[in-house]
Enzyme design. Structure first.
Site, PDB file in Angstrom:
ATOM      1  N   SER A 247       8.318   9.817   4.012  1.00  0.00           N
ATOM      2  CA  SER A 247       7.778   8.449   4.031  1.00  0.00           C
ATOM      3  C   SER A 247       6.963   8.248   2.771  1.00  0.00           C
ATOM      4  O   SER A 247       6.567   9.214   2.127  1.00  0.00           O
ATOM      5  CB  SER A 247       6.862   8.252   5.238  1.00  0.00           C
ATOM      6  N   ASP A 248       6.688   7.009   2.407  1.00  0.00           N
ATOM      7  CA  ASP A 248       5.689   6.781   1.364  1.00  0.00           C
ATOM      8  C   ASP A 248       4.300   6.914   2.019  1.00  0.00           C
ATOM      9  O   ASP A 248       4.169   7.085   3.237  1.00  0.00           O
ATOM     10  CB  ASP A 248       5.899   5.413   0.690  1.00  0.00           C
ATOM     11  N   TRP A 249       3.303   6.822   1.203  1.00  0.00           N
ATOM     12  CA  TRP A 249       1.892   7.037   1.558  1.00  0.00           C
ATOM     13  C   TRP A 249       1.470   6.173   2.758  1.00  0.00           C
ATOM     14  O   TRP A 249       1.438   4.950   2.634  1.00  0.00           O
ATOM     15  CB  TRP A 249       1.085   6.690   0.314  1.00  0.00           C
ATOM     16  N   ALA A 251       3.044   5.196   5.160  1.00  0.00           N
ATOM     17  CA  ALA A 251       4.022   4.162   5.556  1.00  0.00           C
ATOM     18  C   ALA A 251       4.363   4.241   7.041  1.00  0.00           C
ATOM     19  O   ALA A 251       4.712   3.235   7.647  1.00  0.00           O
ATOM     20  CB  ALA A 251       5.276   4.249   4.702  1.00  0.00           C
TER      21      ALA A 251
END
Ligand code: BGC
Length: 730
Positions: A247-249, A251
């Protein structure tokens, strides 16, 4: 493995902050590692500190599974290369590959296994600040740059101590954020998604990227991090991708803010079900997944798949054989910013520079150019050349334009004139006097590093601060003015385009920015970069891309009304995609195809053109091949890039440049889904920019067929060979 230990592998935690690496690795954090609650850290670095952290994981946790260490190494680790948009302007995938190779050598020597790069989001709205991190507006150029960087970071053997995992981001349609506002949702037709936004990701998957990162934003109302259609359906299902998906930060946690999960447990379930293997820092998997997994055998199977993929990359990196192979302090000390790395950073910086205007051949400057007034804050701003992601790059390593110019030229007067962001205009008078006292003015204008990048969206693409005023005042002195345009996005600069004598786009070029610019100013280098994104005339023209659809009423400036035009502005961009001048000139011969028709099923055609350097200086030309399908079951773009080749030509030299395309390169996303290759005519155009076409040819497709991947993600074979040498070698 217990369920808790499995979940631990899915957890990526911050070992520090971006500017304070390793700062969170205190005793409590080490306890988590001992308990098997962590699979990976980001914002960490250093061969020795990471060896110790790895030792705790390997020797003091029950299962002894090594950790993965990650960082955003986007355009260099210690040696900083041009920002990615600039690297795309080289139109030279081998340069992008070479940069990534060096970045991997340095990062791996500092104990890292994984970078969150390449960023391959197609961007057609330069208000979006993250346009700086990618390869611009075109899927075909973007796909070539994506694959090249994956090859560079990963090499041919991920288990070698000097290669690292690529983390291709931000999968799906992050670049299509509405209004150019970072994190905003995208709403795209399936065709646009498939043809424009996904090809660079597909190219990275084919190149073997070891991981992908999901985008923060939603597509058609479905946040990507919980979007099973995109992640499980397209990425894993259609493309057969079996690497790690991160995942992104935060997310996963943000699925709640998006309004698709009511609590943390629901967010965790949504992401895992969609196919996200690792949770970057929200700790939702770590804290809120276990109960659902234990209650649901299907989710448990999903967990097993995710753990398996993470363990596999650890294996592929060679960590189960030697967990300490990336922790060699001697190599770390030896490899950083070596003279070879610096030389390559300069070479790539030189290749990134784009010449937009050169009235009366004011450039290159003569070595005895007389008195030069160097004006503009950016000329002396070392920090900005590092761009928004600088990993371990430091200002002290940067050679600025000012330093480089003063080092080679005696008569330089430097005046800041105006700040690159504030509207303070007090220094303009001094700049005007310096200009008056000079023979030629070099003005650095544009955006500093902090105007582009994440969360750096702008509503206006004009020069920030008082720079426009500064430019007008200096230009009105009547002295020849060379503008060196810096920054991380296309800007709307109609006044500069009209009044400057010459314009060089120099982006943010990294450690060797100054020498690269100065060598280009004086003609030691001949600029050959080409725009990877159109420069609009005004902000109101964006989003903009050269490969738009035809209209039933094409814009026609002579038919004043009722066509697809603006009342107050030409429909064309200020500078088109693919555009860039040279200090020499090139002539094109006729465009030829080796056959007039090919079967849609498995056919191949080779397009060739002879290109001559008709001027007096050696230089590179970027030969560009565009296609158009004029009649199809759906309306097709007026042109689409399908090949490019940067060729070095001595004065008088002629080279035959050839591109071999498969029928699959002419596919499009059909009305009922799937890639189709329809019978009929394809127009092929060759030129030196999307708006500078020198010749055409045609090929007819016979029969109908189906493609298996997006045409822009399929590499095109190109070659060049000399057919006439330098006639006048002196
Ligand atoms: C960015 C990613 C980056 C991550 C880790 C996020 O805010 O969107 O591109 O890799 O932070 O630094």
């Amino acid at each position: 493995m217990t369920t808790a230990e499995k979940i631990g592998q899915l957890v990526q935690r911050m070992g520090g902050r971006q500017r304070a690496l390793n700062s969170r690795l205190g005793p409590e954090e080490l306890e988590k590692v001992r308990r098997g609650e962590v699979g990976s850290y980001l914002h960490v670095a250093g061969a020795e500190p990471l060896r110790e952290l790895q030792r705790v994981a390997v020797e003091e946790s029950r299962l002894g599974i090594p950790l993965l260490f990650a960082m955003d190494v986007v355009h260099g680790y210690r040696t900083i290369f041009p920002v990615p948009l600039a690297m795309a302007a080289t139109w030279d995938p081998s340069a992008a590959e070479s940069h990534a190779r060096i970045a991997a050598q340095e990062a791996s020597a500092a104990g890292l296994h994984w970078t969150f790069a390449p960023m391959v989001d197609v961007a057609r709205d330069p208000r979006w600040g993250r346009i700086v991190e990618g390869a611009g507006e075109d899927p075909f150029l973007g796909a070539a740059m994506a694959a090249a960087q994956v090859r560079g970071f990963q090499g041919s053997d991920l288990s070698a101590a000097d290669t690292i995992m690529a983390g291709t981001k931000h999968f799906g349609a992050y670049g299509a954020a509405e209004g150019g506002r970072d994190y905003a949702g995208a709403d795209l037709s399936e065709r646009t998604l498939r043809e424009t936004y996904l090809p660079p990701f597909e190219a990275a998957a084919k190149a073997g990227t070891a991981s992908f990162m999901t985008a923060f934003n939603a597509l058609g109302g479905v946040p990507t991090t919980g979007n099973a259609t995109l992640l499980r359906g397209i990425l894993r299902g259609e493309w057969g991708y079996d690497g790690v998906l991160l995942s992104d930060w935060h997310a996963i946690e943000e699925l709640m803010a998006h309004g698709v999960a009511g609590d943390r447990a629901a967010a965790a379930r949504l992401a895992l079900e969609a196919g996200v293997d690792m949770d970057m820092v929200s700790d939702i998997y770590g804290q809120d997944l276990i109960a659902s997994v234990e209650a649901d055998p299907e989710l448990k199977a999903r967990l097993d798949e995710a753990v398996m993929r993470i363990l596999k990359v650890k294996r592929d990196l060679g960590l189960f054989v030697d967990p300490y192979k990336y922790h060699d302090a001697a190599r770390e000390a030896a490899v950083m910013l070596s003279p070879e790395h610096r030389a390559e950073a300069r070479r790539i910086a030189e290749r990134s520079i784009v010449l937009l205007k050169n009235e009366g051949n004011v450039l290159p400057l003569a070595k005895g150019a007389g008195r030069i007034a160097l004006i503009g804050a950016l000329a002396d701003d070392a920090r900005s050349q590092l761009g928004s992601w600088r990993a371990r790059g430091v200002e002290e390593d940067v050679v600025t334009l000012r330093a480089a110019l003063e080092a080679v030229h005696a008569g330089v007067t430097y005046v800041r004139g105006a700040d690159s962001r504030s509207s303070e205009a007090a220094g303009i008078a001094e700049a005007v006097s310096a200009a008056r006292a000079s023979d030629v003015v070099v003005m650095a204008l544009g955006e500093d590093f902090d105007w582009s990048g994440e969360a750096r969206s702008r509503s206006s693409l004009e020069l920030p601060g008082a720079q426009e005023e500064l430019f007008e005042a200096v230009a009105s002195t009547g002295k020849p003015v060379v503008v060196v345009l810096m920054g991380g996005r296309p800007l709307a600069i109609p006044e500069v385009a009209e009044k400057a004598d010459a314009i060089l786009v120099t982006w943010l070029l990294g450690d060797e920015a100054g020498p690269a610019i100065v060598r280009t100013l004086f003609g030691d280098e001949n600029p050959a970069g080409r725009l990877p994104a159109s420069f609009p005339r005004t902000t109101g023209q964006v989003p903009f891309a050269y490969d738009h659809l035809p209209s039933g009423r094409p814009a026609d400036p002579d038919l004043a009304k009722d066509t697809a035009r603006y009342m107050d502005l030409p429909i064309t961009p200020l500078y088109a995609f693919g555009y860039g001048l040279s200090y020499t000139t090139f002539d094109y011969g006729p465009v030829a195809v080796d056959r007039a028709s090919i079967p849609a099923e498995g056919g191949r055609v080779t397009v060739s053109v002879a290109v001559t350097n008709s001027g007096l200086r050696a230089g590179d030309e970027v030969v560009q091949l565009y296609m158009r399908d004029p009649v199809a079951s759906v309306s097709r773009p007026i042109q689409q890039l399908r090949g490019f080749r940067r060729v070095a030509l001595a004065p008088g030299e002629t080279r035959m440049v050839s591109f071999t395309l498969d029928a699959a390169h002419f596919a499009f996303w059909g009305q009922s889904g799937g890639w189709v290759i329809e019978p009929g005519l394809i127009l092929l155009s060759v030129g030196s920019a999307s708006d500078s076409i020198h010749g055409h040819a045609e090929v007819t497709l016979t029969g109908q067929s189906h493609g298996t991947s997006s045409p822009a993600s399929i590499p095109v074979l190109s070659s060049d060979r000399q057919i006439r040498g330098n006639l006048n070698p002196t």
